[in-house]
Scaffold this motif. Structure first.
Motif, PDB file in Angstrom:
ATOM      1  N   MET A  27       0.841  -1.287   0.056  1.00  0.00           N
ATOM      2  CA  MET A  27      -0.203  -0.149   0.142  1.00  0.00           C
ATOM      3  C   MET A  27       0.940   1.147  -0.033  1.00  0.00           C
ATOM      4  O   MET A  27       2.028   1.179   0.726  1.00  0.00           O
ATOM      5  N   PHE A  28       0.437   2.140  -0.656  1.00  0.00           N
ATOM      6  CA  PHE A  28       1.163   3.673  -0.726  1.00  0.00           C
ATOM      7  C   PHE A  28       2.493   3.709  -1.259  1.00  0.00           C
ATOM      8  O   PHE A  28       3.193   4.601  -0.949  1.00  0.00           O
ATOM      9  N   PHE A  29       2.516   2.751  -2.236  1.00  0.00           N
ATOM     10  CA  PHE A  29       3.916   2.964  -2.940  1.00  0.00           C
ATOM     11  C   PHE A  29       3.368   3.922  -4.221  1.00  0.00           C
ATOM     12  O   PHE A  29       2.377   3.938  -4.573  1.00  0.00           O
ATOM     13  N   ARG A  30       4.640   4.563  -4.750  1.00  0.00           N
ATOM     14  CA  ARG A  30       4.410   5.597  -5.582  1.00  0.00           C
ATOM     15  C   ARG A  30       4.893   5.560  -6.913  1.00  0.00           C
ATOM     16  O   ARG A  30       6.088   4.797  -6.904  1.00  0.00           O
ATOM     17  N   ASP A  31       4.484   5.948  -7.894  1.00  0.00           N
ATOM     18  CA  ASP A  31       5.271   6.147  -9.242  1.00  0.00           C
ATOM     19  C   ASP A  31       6.297   7.118  -9.318  1.00  0.00           C
ATOM     20  O   ASP A  31       6.398   7.870  -8.473  1.00  0.00           O
ATOM     21  N   GLU A  32       6.878   7.465 -10.294  1.00  0.00           N
ATOM     22  CA  GLU A  32       7.962   8.515 -10.385  1.00  0.00           C
ATOM     23  C   GLU A  32       7.359   9.670 -10.519  1.00  0.00           C
ATOM     24  O   GLU A  32       7.840  10.666 -10.105  1.00  0.00           O
ATOM     25  N   GLN A  33       6.344   9.958 -10.647  1.00  0.00           N
ATOM     26  CA  GLN A  33       5.413  11.216 -10.423  1.00  0.00           C
ATOM     27  C   GLN A  33       4.744  11.488  -9.014  1.00  0.00           C
ATOM     28  O   GLN A  33       4.459  12.555  -8.675  1.00  0.00           O
ATOM     29  N   GLY A  34       5.114  10.590  -8.454  1.00  0.00           N
ATOM     30  CA  GLY A  34       4.575  10.581  -7.032  1.00  0.00           C
ATOM     31  C   GLY A  34       3.133  10.372  -6.525  1.00  0.00           C
ATOM     32  O   GLY A  34       2.742  10.410  -5.678  1.00  0.00           O
ATOM     33  N   HIS A  35       2.461   9.671  -7.572  1.00  0.00           N
ATOM     34  CA  HIS A  35       1.326   9.138  -7.420  1.00  0.00           C
ATOM     35  C   HIS A  35       1.054   7.953  -6.906  1.00  0.00           C
ATOM     36  O   HIS A  35       2.117   7.064  -7.196  1.00  0.00           O
ATOM     37  N   VAL A  36       0.233   7.751  -5.838  1.00  0.00           N
ATOM     38  CA  VAL A  36      -0.131   6.502  -5.265  1.00  0.00           C
ATOM     39  C   VAL A  36      -0.404   5.300  -6.301  1.00  0.00           C
ATOM     40  O   VAL A  36      -1.315   5.389  -7.071  1.00  0.00           O
ATOM     41  N   ILE A  37       0.276   4.387  -6.301  1.00  0.00           N
ATOM     42  CA  ILE A  37       0.108   2.961  -6.988  1.00  0.00           C
ATOM     43  C   ILE A  37      -1.122   2.081  -6.483  1.00  0.00           C
ATOM     44  O   ILE A  37      -1.301   2.168  -5.053  1.00  0.00           O
ATOM     45  N   GLU A  38      -1.815   1.518  -7.309  1.00  0.00           N
ATOM     46  CA  GLU A  38      -2.766   0.548  -6.931  1.00  0.00           C
ATOM     47  C   GLU A  38      -2.479  -0.469  -5.982  1.00  0.00           C
ATOM     48  O   GLU A  38      -1.205  -1.081  -6.545  1.00  0.00           O
ATOM     49  N   PRO A  39      -2.949  -0.776  -5.032  1.00  0.00           N
ATOM     50  CA  PRO A  39      -2.410  -2.034  -4.214  1.00  0.00           C
ATOM     51  C   PRO A  39      -2.139  -3.114  -4.796  1.00  0.00           C
ATOM     52  O   PRO A  39      -2.852  -3.517  -5.753  1.00  0.00           O
ATOM     53  N   GLU A  40      -1.084  -3.882  -4.405  1.00  0.00           N
ATOM     54  CA  GLU A  40      -0.695  -5.297  -5.000  1.00  0.00           C
ATOM     55  C   GLU A  40      -1.072  -6.349  -3.831  1.00  0.00           C
ATOM     56  O   GLU A  40      -0.639  -6.143  -2.760  1.00  0.00           O
ATOM     57  N   GLU A  45       2.466  12.987   3.226  1.00  0.00           N
ATOM     58  CA  GLU A  45       2.272  11.529   2.730  1.00  0.00           C
ATOM     59  C   GLU A  45       2.183  10.556   3.480  1.00  0.00           C
ATOM     60  O   GLU A  45       3.211  10.466   4.630  1.00  0.00           O
ATOM     61  N   ILE A  46       1.561   9.263   3.518  1.00  0.00           N
ATOM     62  CA  ILE A  46       1.807   8.239   4.019  1.00  0.00           C
ATOM     63  C   ILE A  46       2.837   7.309   3.701  1.00  0.00           C
ATOM     64  O   ILE A  46       3.223   7.090   2.277  1.00  0.00           O
ATOM     65  N   PHE A  47       3.671   6.862   4.825  1.00  0.00           N
ATOM     66  CA  PHE A  47       4.978   5.887   4.305  1.00  0.00           C
ATOM     67  C   PHE A  47       4.434   4.713   3.753  1.00  0.00           C
ATOM     68  O   PHE A  47       3.386   4.101   4.148  1.00  0.00           O
ATOM     69  N   PRO A  48       5.089   4.399   2.587  1.00  0.00           N
ATOM     70  CA  PRO A  48       4.675   2.985   2.126  1.00  0.00           C
ATOM     71  C   PRO A  48       4.695   1.838   2.915  1.00  0.00           C
ATOM     72  O   PRO A  48       5.532   1.673   3.742  1.00  0.00           O
ATOM     73  N   PHE A  49       3.697   1.096   2.960  1.00  0.00           N
ATOM     74  CA  PHE A  49       3.938  -0.122   3.959  1.00  0.00           C
ATOM     75  C   PHE A  49       3.346  -1.436   3.211  1.00  0.00           C
ATOM     76  O   PHE A  49       2.675  -1.425   2.293  1.00  0.00           O
TER      77      PHE A  49
END
Length: 673
Positions: free
Chosen positions: A203-216, A242-246
């Motif tokens: 959750m809350f991993f981001r792409d190069e533009q800083g947008h949150v990626i869909e959960p895996e 922002e929320i830290f990726p987890f």
């Protein structure tokens, strides 16, 4: 490592086979001062050359392994490395595999320079928090600035029968590292050796533009590994917005399956509990109360105030509640024990209730987490009464009132201990009363003002203020009110730095009444004020009363990108009277300005009655609480609060100074304004 030392709480041993290990020459070779490393250190960061973390789980134990090498270029990091404290749970062992430093290119073993003490971790036992945790104090002598510390260690928790929940279910949350550090190589591994599949959700991993990626979302079967690895790694999260990726790891299950499982455990208790058998004296007291509202209040307050709350960490880590007969006999128990006892009492008096699982600390994340009973850390009661649902925390004290007048608990997500239920979301709420109901009378004659405030507090406000008055020195209470009024009357604008005790002469505050049935606390504050007017730089005088507590600055200043705004304000009502023996400008824009806001999430009205020598403003604020403001509605929500802040949170009177020249000056100012 040739010599191995083993004690009850720590050991100096080789790492487990599943963790692997680096040889000395491999560690020295991994310490490379790359361009990336030089850049991080030149920017004042400490630098971690490599970090290898592993979480290993079976149905018998959980283990955490770590191997890292990092710089000691900052005195604060050197201090932390020289004295480390590790808290271990019951049946958990801290294992040291390697402590070394690289100094001038040479790897030096520091285990001979290490001293270890085992201490009880009972700092809060006097407050009812019991734990058999131990604190491992590790002291390493002769660490030096610019050393590179190599630390390889593990924590191994072997489950006992008391940990039946952790034997059956796994739960682990990996959170991306602190963004202070730069890492040459960062590696995290999750190893599942349980019989059951473990699901994971990124959750809350981001792409190069800083947008949150869909959960895996995926799963690990027995023997499978999840690996997250990065080189030249810096966590780029803006921690303020922002929320830290987890990554959430949990034994694969559904909420319905989990509710079936936990409901069975609790039902065994309820099926055998008989209040008449273990608490005949309490039954007698309950039977003597004829009014059902009063009986319900008595039941709640009996458990809250007569059963001592003990947080036993070892018991809480499981989910099997204490028998209510034991709780009643010993007059103590944890949240599960107190909640179960309260439900048994409520069953006896014919009030529908249930036990619910919550976690106030991570409530926001519950909607993202995978289903797991180990996500919860607290138990409370849900009471259904006269067509409404109420939530009561049996561990609270000094709470009063009929069920509809008691304090409100803010949270969203809970799992009700009944078979076949999903994770539930609590409904939004409007207070049926004003939490703050205040009447202010500020009258000025000559150069002396008399201020009287009568305030009624209800719900949470009444409960918290009772505690405040009970535990706080009277002079300190009066100073608190004086300091608030110093800003409310805008004296901070023309006499900042003045001792407020000299401004608010003869200030006094008293409790007028305390109704513990309606949960209403009424107080009165009085003071005499010399020089009561605010005077600006042009010597214009104003009589002002703008209560900044009405403003919701948290809304207007909110900037977080990922968290939705949590709406949890109290309802408020104010009647503010200002009067003076001077002439006032009855047509001044802000003096006569009114507002009427009907936002979907709150209503706010400011109505005024202005006379030639004063005025009254009536303010009413009714929020819809216990909800998150949807992102698409927030800017309109913020705009509505800006309107409140635009002089609609109080009343100001412009004084027309006596004298012919002052009247001309005033008329000229009004004509050309």
């Amino acid at each position: 490592m040739e010599n191995q030392m083993v004690t009850e709480n720590y050991s100096i041993v080789k790492p487990a086979v599943w963790a692997g290990s680096m040889e000395d020459q491999e560690i020295v070779a991994a310490i490379k001062d790359s361009d990336f490393a030089q850049k991080q250190m030149s920017e004042g960061r400490d630098y971690c050359y490599f970090l290898n973390r592993i979480h290993y789980t079976t149905n018998q134990e959980n283990s955490e392994y770590s191997c890292m090498a990092y710089t000691l270029n900052e005195p604060s990091n050197l201090e932390r490395a020289s004295v480390m404290e590790i808290v271990v749970e019951e049946n958990e062992v801290y294992q040291i595999h390697r402590i070394s430093v690289i100094r001038d290119g040479v790897l030096i073993d520091k285990i001979p320079d290490m001293k270890i003490k085992v201490l009880d971790s009972e700092n809060e036992s006097s407050g009812g928090i019991l734990s058999s945790n131990k604190k491992i104090n590790v002291t390493i002598k002769d660490l030096r600035l610019y050393d590179i510390l190599v630390l390889e260690d593990s924590r191994v928790k072997v489950f006992t029968e008391r940990d039946f929940m952790r034997k059956k279910f796994s739960k682990y949350v990996w959170v991306s590292p602190d963004n202070y550090w730069g890492y040459g190589n960062y590696r995290f591994t999750f190893i599942n050796e349980r019989e059951e599949p473990v699901a994971y959700k990124k959750m809350f991993f981001r792409d190069e533009q800083g947008h949150v990626i869909e959960p895996e979302l995926n799963q690990l079967k027995k023997g499978e590994r999840f690996i997250f690895e990065a080189e030249h790694y810096i966590n780029t999260v803006d921690s303020g917005r922002e929320i830290f990726p987890f990554i959430d790891f949990a034994t694969e299950s559904t909420w319905k399956d989990l509710s079936d499982y936990i409901a069975g455990i609790y039902q065994e208790i309820f099926d055998t509990a008989s209040l008449e058998a273990f608490a005949p004296d309490l039954v007698q007291k309950l039977n003597a109360i004829s009014d059902q509202d009063e009986k319900l209040q008595f039941a709640i307050e009996y458990v809250q105030n007569n059963i001592y709350y003990i947080f036993n960490a070892d018991e809480m880590n499981g989910h099997r509640p204490q028998d209510p007969a034991i709780t009643y006999q010993n007059k103590q128990g944890d949240c599960k024990a107190k909640s179960v006892l309260l439900k048994v009492i409520l069953d006896y008096i014919g009030v529908e209730s249930s036990v619910v699982l919550v976690n106030f600390r991570v409530d926001y994340y519950m909607k993202y987490y995978l289903p797991s009973l180990l996500s919860f850390n607290h138990v409370i009661n849900k009471i259904s009464y006269k067509g409404e649902d109420y939530f009561v925390d049996a561990t609270m004290r000094d709470e009063f009132g009929r069920i509809e007048k008691r304090g409100f608990i803010y949270f969203l997500y809970y799992l009700e201990v009944k078979p076949g239920l999903e994770l539930q979301q609590r409904k939004s709420y409007r207070f049926p009363y004003y939490c703050i109901d205040e009447k202010v009378d500020f009258s000025v004659k000559g150069n002396t003002g008399t201020l009287e405030m009568d305030t009624t507090y209800r719900g949470n406000r009444a409960n918290s203020l009772r505690r405040y008055f009970k535990h706080t020195n009277k002079r300190e209470i009066i100073d608190s009110w004086n300091n608030s009024l110093f800003y409310t009357l805008n004296y901070s604008g023309d006499r900042n730095g003045t001792d407020v005790r000299g401004i608010f002469r003869d200030a006094a505050i008293e409790i007028i009444s305390d109704d513990k049935v309606q949960n209403e606390l009424k107080i009165r504050y009085t003071a005499t004020i010399d020089n009561p007017y605010f005077t600006d730089a042009q010597n214009n005088r104003f009589l002002m009363y703008f209560d900044r507590s009405i403003l919701k600055s948290a809304v207007r200043d909110y900037t977080h990108k990922d968290f939705l705004f949590w709406h949890n304000f109290d309802s408020e009502k104010y009647e503010i009277h200002l009067s003076t023996d001077q002439k006032i400008d009855t047509a001044e824009k802000y003096t006569v300005q009114e507002s009427n806001i009907n936002n979907p999430y709150f209503s706010y009205t400011s109505r005024k009655n202005i006379t030639k020598s004063g005025g009254t403003v009536y303010i009413e604020y009714q929020p819809l609480i216990n909800l998150e403001i949807p992102a698409e509605d927030f800017e309109q929500f913020r705009k509505a609060h800006h309107i409140v802040a635009d002089s609609n949170f109080g009343l100001g009177l412009d004084i027309i100074e006596p004298g012919f020249m002052n009247m001309l000056k005033f008329g000229f100012k009004k004509h050309f304004k």
